[in-house]
Design a protein around this motif. Structure first.
Motif, PDB file in Angstrom:
ATOM      1  N   ILE A  68       0.794  -1.228   0.000  1.00  0.00           N
ATOM      2  CA  ILE A  68       0.000   0.000   0.000  1.00  0.00           C
ATOM      3  C   ILE A  68       0.829   1.281   0.000  1.00  0.00           C
ATOM      4  CG2 ILE A  68      -2.028  -1.074   1.019  1.00  0.00           C
ATOM      5  CD1 ILE A  68      -1.191   0.025   3.721  1.00  0.00           C
ATOM      6  N   SER A  69       2.143   1.160   0.222  1.00  0.00           N
ATOM      7  CA  SER A  69       2.950   2.385   0.218  1.00  0.00           C
ATOM      8  C   SER A  69       4.427   2.060   0.366  1.00  0.00           C
ATOM      9  CB  SER A  69       2.531   3.317   1.366  1.00  0.00           C
ATOM     10  OG  SER A  69       2.850   2.729   2.613  1.00  0.00           O
ATOM     11  N   VAL A  70       5.274   2.930  -0.209  1.00  0.00           N
ATOM     12  CA  VAL A  70       6.717   2.840   0.034  1.00  0.00           C
ATOM     13  C   VAL A  70       7.027   3.471   1.389  1.00  0.00           C
ATOM     14  CG1 VAL A  70       8.996   3.597  -0.731  1.00  0.00           C
ATOM     15  CG2 VAL A  70       7.311   2.844  -2.404  1.00  0.00           C
ATOM     16  N   GLY A  71       6.363   4.591   1.651  1.00  0.00           N
ATOM     17  CA  GLY A  71       6.518   5.284   2.932  1.00  0.00           C
ATOM     18  C   GLY A  71       5.253   5.171   3.763  1.00  0.00           C
ATOM     19  N   VAL A  72       4.883   6.277   4.405  1.00  0.00           N
ATOM     20  CA  VAL A  72       3.705   6.274   5.276  1.00  0.00           C
ATOM     21  C   VAL A  72       2.430   6.258   4.434  1.00  0.00           C
ATOM     22  CG1 VAL A  72       2.559   7.425   7.193  1.00  0.00           C
ATOM     23  CG2 VAL A  72       5.017   7.700   6.887  1.00  0.00           C
ATOM     24  N   PRO A  73       1.524   5.294   4.655  1.00  0.00           N
ATOM     25  CA  PRO A  73       0.260   5.282   3.909  1.00  0.00           C
ATOM     26  C   PRO A  73      -0.713   6.313   4.478  1.00  0.00           C
ATOM     27  CG  PRO A  73       0.291   3.482   5.469  1.00  0.00           C
ATOM     28  CD  PRO A  73       1.641   4.133   5.554  1.00  0.00           C
ATOM     29  N   THR A  74      -1.731   6.639   3.703  1.00  0.00           N
ATOM     30  CA  THR A  74      -2.758   7.561   4.190  1.00  0.00           C
ATOM     31  C   THR A  74      -3.725   6.831   5.121  1.00  0.00           C
ATOM     32  OG1 THR A  74      -4.259   7.065   2.366  1.00  0.00           O
ATOM     33  CG2 THR A  74      -2.657   8.847   2.031  1.00  0.00           C
ATOM     34  N   LYS A  75      -4.442   7.596   5.929  1.00  0.00           N
ATOM     35  CA  LYS A  75      -5.444   6.990   6.809  1.00  0.00           C
ATOM     36  C   LYS A  75      -6.514   6.277   5.976  1.00  0.00           C
ATOM     37  CE  LYS A  75      -5.123  10.204  10.716  1.00  0.00           C
ATOM     38  NZ  LYS A  75      -5.900  11.118  11.585  1.00  0.00           N
ATOM     39  N   GLU A  76      -6.897   6.927   4.865  1.00  0.00           N
ATOM     40  CA  GLU A  76      -7.925   6.326   4.010  1.00  0.00           C
ATOM     41  C   GLU A  76      -7.495   4.948   3.520  1.00  0.00           C
ATOM     42  OE1 GLU A  76      -8.564  10.548   4.331  1.00  0.00           O
ATOM     43  OE2 GLU A  76      -6.791   9.440   3.685  1.00  0.00           O
ATOM     44  N   LYS A  77      -6.228   4.847   3.134  1.00  0.00           N
ATOM     45  CA  LYS A  77      -5.713   3.570   2.646  1.00  0.00           C
ATOM     46  C   LYS A  77      -5.717   2.519   3.756  1.00  0.00           C
ATOM     47  CE  LYS A  77      -4.101   2.983  -0.889  1.00  0.00           C
ATOM     48  NZ  LYS A  77      -4.655   2.452  -2.165  1.00  0.00           N
ATOM     49  N   ILE A  78      -5.373   2.935   4.953  1.00  0.00           N
ATOM     50  CA  ILE A  78      -5.369   2.019   6.100  1.00  0.00           C
ATOM     51  C   ILE A  78      -6.758   1.423   6.318  1.00  0.00           C
ATOM     52  CG2 ILE A  78      -5.226   1.911   8.629  1.00  0.00           C
ATOM     53  CD1 ILE A  78      -2.504   1.866   7.409  1.00  0.00           C
ATOM     54  N   TYR A  79      -7.775   2.276   6.382  1.00  0.00           N
ATOM     55  CA  TYR A  79      -9.119   1.787   6.704  1.00  0.00           C
ATOM     56  C   TYR A  79      -9.762   1.017   5.561  1.00  0.00           C
ATOM     57  CZ  TYR A  79      -9.030   4.243  11.134  1.00  0.00           C
ATOM     58  OH  TYR A  79      -8.716   4.644  12.415  1.00  0.00           O
ATOM     59  N   GLN A  80      -9.249   1.213   4.353  1.00  0.00           N
ATOM     60  CA  GLN A  80      -9.740   0.418   3.221  1.00  0.00           C
ATOM     61  C   GLN A  80      -9.549  -1.077   3.458  1.00  0.00           C
ATOM     62  OE1 GLN A  80      -7.818   2.695  -0.166  1.00  0.00           O
ATOM     63  NE2 GLN A  80      -9.471   1.666  -1.260  1.00  0.00           N
ATOM     64  N   TYR A  81      -8.488  -1.421   4.180  1.00  0.00           N
ATOM     65  CA  TYR A  81      -8.145  -2.830   4.387  1.00  0.00           C
ATOM     66  C   TYR A  81      -8.671  -3.382   5.710  1.00  0.00           C
ATOM     67  CZ  TYR A  81      -5.361  -2.722   0.199  1.00  0.00           C
ATOM     68  OH  TYR A  81      -4.964  -2.625  -1.115  1.00  0.00           O
ATOM     69  N   ALA A  82      -9.485  -2.615   6.403  1.00  0.00           N
ATOM     70  CA  ALA A  82     -10.176  -3.066   7.615  1.00  0.00           C
ATOM     71  C   ALA A  82      -9.282  -3.856   8.572  1.00  0.00           C
ATOM     72  CB  ALA A  82     -11.395  -3.909   7.228  1.00  0.00           C
ATOM     73  N   PRO A  83      -8.188  -3.262   9.050  1.00  0.00           N
ATOM     74  CA  PRO A  83      -7.279  -4.016   9.924  1.00  0.00           C
ATOM     75  C   PRO A  83      -7.828  -4.203  11.331  1.00  0.00           C
ATOM     76  CG  PRO A  83      -6.579  -1.735   9.820  1.00  0.00           C
ATOM     77  CD  PRO A  83      -7.717  -1.872   8.841  1.00  0.00           C
ATOM     78  N   THR A  84      -7.519  -5.341  11.912  1.00  0.00           N
ATOM     79  CA  THR A  84      -7.766  -5.529  13.345  1.00  0.00           C
ATOM     80  C   THR A  84      -6.493  -5.209  14.128  1.00  0.00           C
ATOM     81  OG1 THR A  84      -7.129  -7.863  13.197  1.00  0.00           O
ATOM     82  CG2 THR A  84      -9.469  -7.342  12.955  1.00  0.00           C
ATOM     83  N   HIS A  85      -5.344  -5.287  13.426  1.00  0.00           N
ATOM     84  CA  HIS A  85      -4.044  -5.019  14.037  1.00  0.00           C
ATOM     85  C   HIS A  85      -3.179  -4.214  13.068  1.00  0.00           C
ATOM     86  CE1 HIS A  85      -5.521  -8.609  16.073  1.00  0.00           C
ATOM     87  NE2 HIS A  85      -4.580  -8.492  17.004  1.00  0.00           N
ATOM     88  N   ILE A  86      -2.388  -3.301  13.609  1.00  0.00           N
ATOM     89  CA  ILE A  86      -1.353  -2.624  12.829  1.00  0.00           C
ATOM     90  C   ILE A  86      -0.034  -2.812  13.568  1.00  0.00           C
ATOM     91  CG2 ILE A  86      -0.502  -0.458  11.869  1.00  0.00           C
ATOM     92  CD1 ILE A  86      -3.370   0.516  11.689  1.00  0.00           C
ATOM     93  N   ILE A  87       0.951  -3.323  12.847  1.00  0.00           N
ATOM     94  CA  ILE A  87       2.250  -3.648  13.443  1.00  0.00           C
ATOM     95  C   ILE A  87       3.338  -2.979  12.621  1.00  0.00           C
ATOM     96  CG2 ILE A  87       3.856  -5.534  13.979  1.00  0.00           C
ATOM     97  CD1 ILE A  87       1.401  -7.368  14.239  1.00  0.00           C
ATOM     98  N   GLY A  88       4.263  -2.293  13.290  1.00  0.00           N
ATOM     99  CA  GLY A  88       5.347  -1.661  12.538  1.00  0.00           C
ATOM    100  C   GLY A  88       6.087  -0.601  13.306  1.00  0.00           C
ATOM    101  N   TRP A  89       6.491   0.449  12.582  1.00  0.00           N
ATOM    102  CA  TRP A  89       7.265   1.535  13.177  1.00  0.00           C
ATOM    103  C   TRP A  89       6.465   2.268  14.259  1.00  0.00           C
ATOM    104  CZ3 TRP A  89      12.253   1.652  12.013  1.00  0.00           C
ATOM    105  CH2 TRP A  89      12.691   1.231  10.757  1.00  0.00           C
ATOM    106  N   GLU A  90       7.102   2.597  15.350  1.00  0.00           N
ATOM    107  CA  GLU A  90       6.467   3.378  16.414  1.00  0.00           C
ATOM    108  C   GLU A  90       6.008   4.732  15.879  1.00  0.00           C
ATOM    109  OE1 GLU A  90       5.189   4.837  20.136  1.00  0.00           O
ATOM    110  OE2 GLU A  90       5.645   2.777  19.515  1.00  0.00           O
ATOM    111  N   SER A  91       6.793   5.314  14.965  1.00  0.00           N
ATOM    112  CA  SER A  91       6.473   6.640  14.437  1.00  0.00           C
ATOM    113  C   SER A  91       5.220   6.651  13.562  1.00  0.00           C
ATOM    114  CB  SER A  91       7.660   7.187  13.641  1.00  0.00           C
ATOM    115  OG  SER A  91       8.050   6.289  12.633  1.00  0.00           O
ATOM    116  N   ALA A  92       4.701   5.465  13.235  1.00  0.00           N
ATOM    117  CA  ALA A  92       3.462   5.420  12.445  1.00  0.00           C
ATOM    118  C   ALA A  92       2.280   5.943  13.246  1.00  0.00           C
ATOM    119  CB  ALA A  92       3.182   3.991  11.989  1.00  0.00           C
ATOM    120  N   PHE A  93       2.331   5.763  14.556  1.00  0.00           N
ATOM    121  CA  PHE A  93       1.159   6.013  15.393  1.00  0.00           C
ATOM    122  C   PHE A  93       1.121   7.443  15.925  1.00  0.00           C
ATOM    123  CE2 PHE A  93       2.421   1.467  16.022  1.00  0.00           C
ATOM    124  CZ  PHE A  93       1.466   0.933  15.160  1.00  0.00           C
TER     125      PHE A  93
END
Length: 288
Positions: A68-93
């Protein structure tokens, strides 16, 4: 834009109750770890990999996972995939990126970041991270088996200090970026038995002047790069600068390539320690 985001959040909340674990992985190391733990079917999407070159077996499995992205994805892109969990860089949050931890939790998303990827990361902290991940994904037994194997392999290569110095360098341009005395790769290199020439700097990545670097006694240089092409480019820049021509690292051709992915949280830290300890890393052969 806000209406679109609200729409995705509503759809997401409806779909979450109909799905099991759906992970969005937002770092190259979390994606690799999840796949190697055989959790790829739980990965709804992955991104923020910074063009890192993955091992071939990982690349093959990534073909079936949306990128979904090389760098930080958009919020819209995140919710498109209906995640129950997001795992990764601390700076994402953060509000600036995909949303604050509180916002994501309020929308029913569980979040996880690797403390071992931070400035203070160590092998011991990596083990703590893996145990927390195992509990989150209900794979505690699998995690304990992986930690047991890593621990056993590390003992084989916990060499005494060889008396050789090592320089880790990332950016080789005007303001070179180096590895200091903190962070996971420092912990790994200590297991390999080398002494980081900048081990007294209490940072993982930092910048320094070339004058401060060339005054060091350097037996080995490890160049961090995203792939072999990137390594050769940085290697040639070092040659052209001529700063290290009188160092042992150049006279003995002890200038090695280490992929960034091997400096991050991984199930392969023992193998990385072994490769550094035994100099089993790729290097450019002289006169080629």
């Amino acid at each position: 834009m806000k209406k679109v985001l609200i729409f995705f959040i509503i759809i997401f909340r409806i779909s979450v109750s109909q799905e099991n674990i759906r992970i969005i992985s937002l770092s190259h190391f979390s994606t690799r770890i999840l796949i190697e733990l055989e959790q790829e079917k739980k990965i709804a999407a992955q991104g923020w990999n910074n063009n890192i070159e993955f091992p071939e077996d990982i690349e093959e499995k990534l073909k079936d996972i949306p990128d979904i992205s090389v760098g930080v994805p958009t919020k819209e892109k995140i919710y498109q995939y209906a995640p129950t969990h997001i795992i990764g860089w601390e700076s994402a949050f953060t509000d600036k990126n995909i949303g604050s931890k509180e916002e994501l939790k309020n929308n029913g998303i569980k979040i996880f970041s690797f403390e071992s990827a931070s400035t203070n990361g160590t092998i011991e902290i990596l083990f703590d991270d893996l145990r927390k991940l195992g509990k989150l994904l209900l794979i505690e037994n699998k995690i304990e088996e992986e930690i047991r194997k890593i621990s056993e392999n590390l003992k084989k290569f916990e060499y005494p200090n060889k008396g050789e110095n090592i320089l880790f360098i990332s950016n080789v341009d005007k303001n070179p970026s180096l590895i200091g005395g903190n962070g996971l790769i420092q912990s790994i290199s200590e297991k390999a038995g080398y002494r980081n020439v900048f081990g007294d700097i209490n940072k993982n990545y930092f910048t320094a002047d070339w004058e401060n670097i060339i005054e060091k006694d350097i037996d080995n240089i490890i160049i961090l790069a995203i792939d072999e092409k990137d390594f050769k480019n940085k290697y040639n820049k070092l040659l052209n600068k001529g700063y290290f021509n009188d160092k042992k690292a150049f006279s003995k051709n002890n200038i090695f390539y280490l992929n960034y992915i091997e400096t991050a949280p991984s199930l392969h830290i023992a193998e990385t320690a072994e490769k550094i300890a035994l100099k089993k890393l790729y290097r450019v052969e002289k006169n080629k």
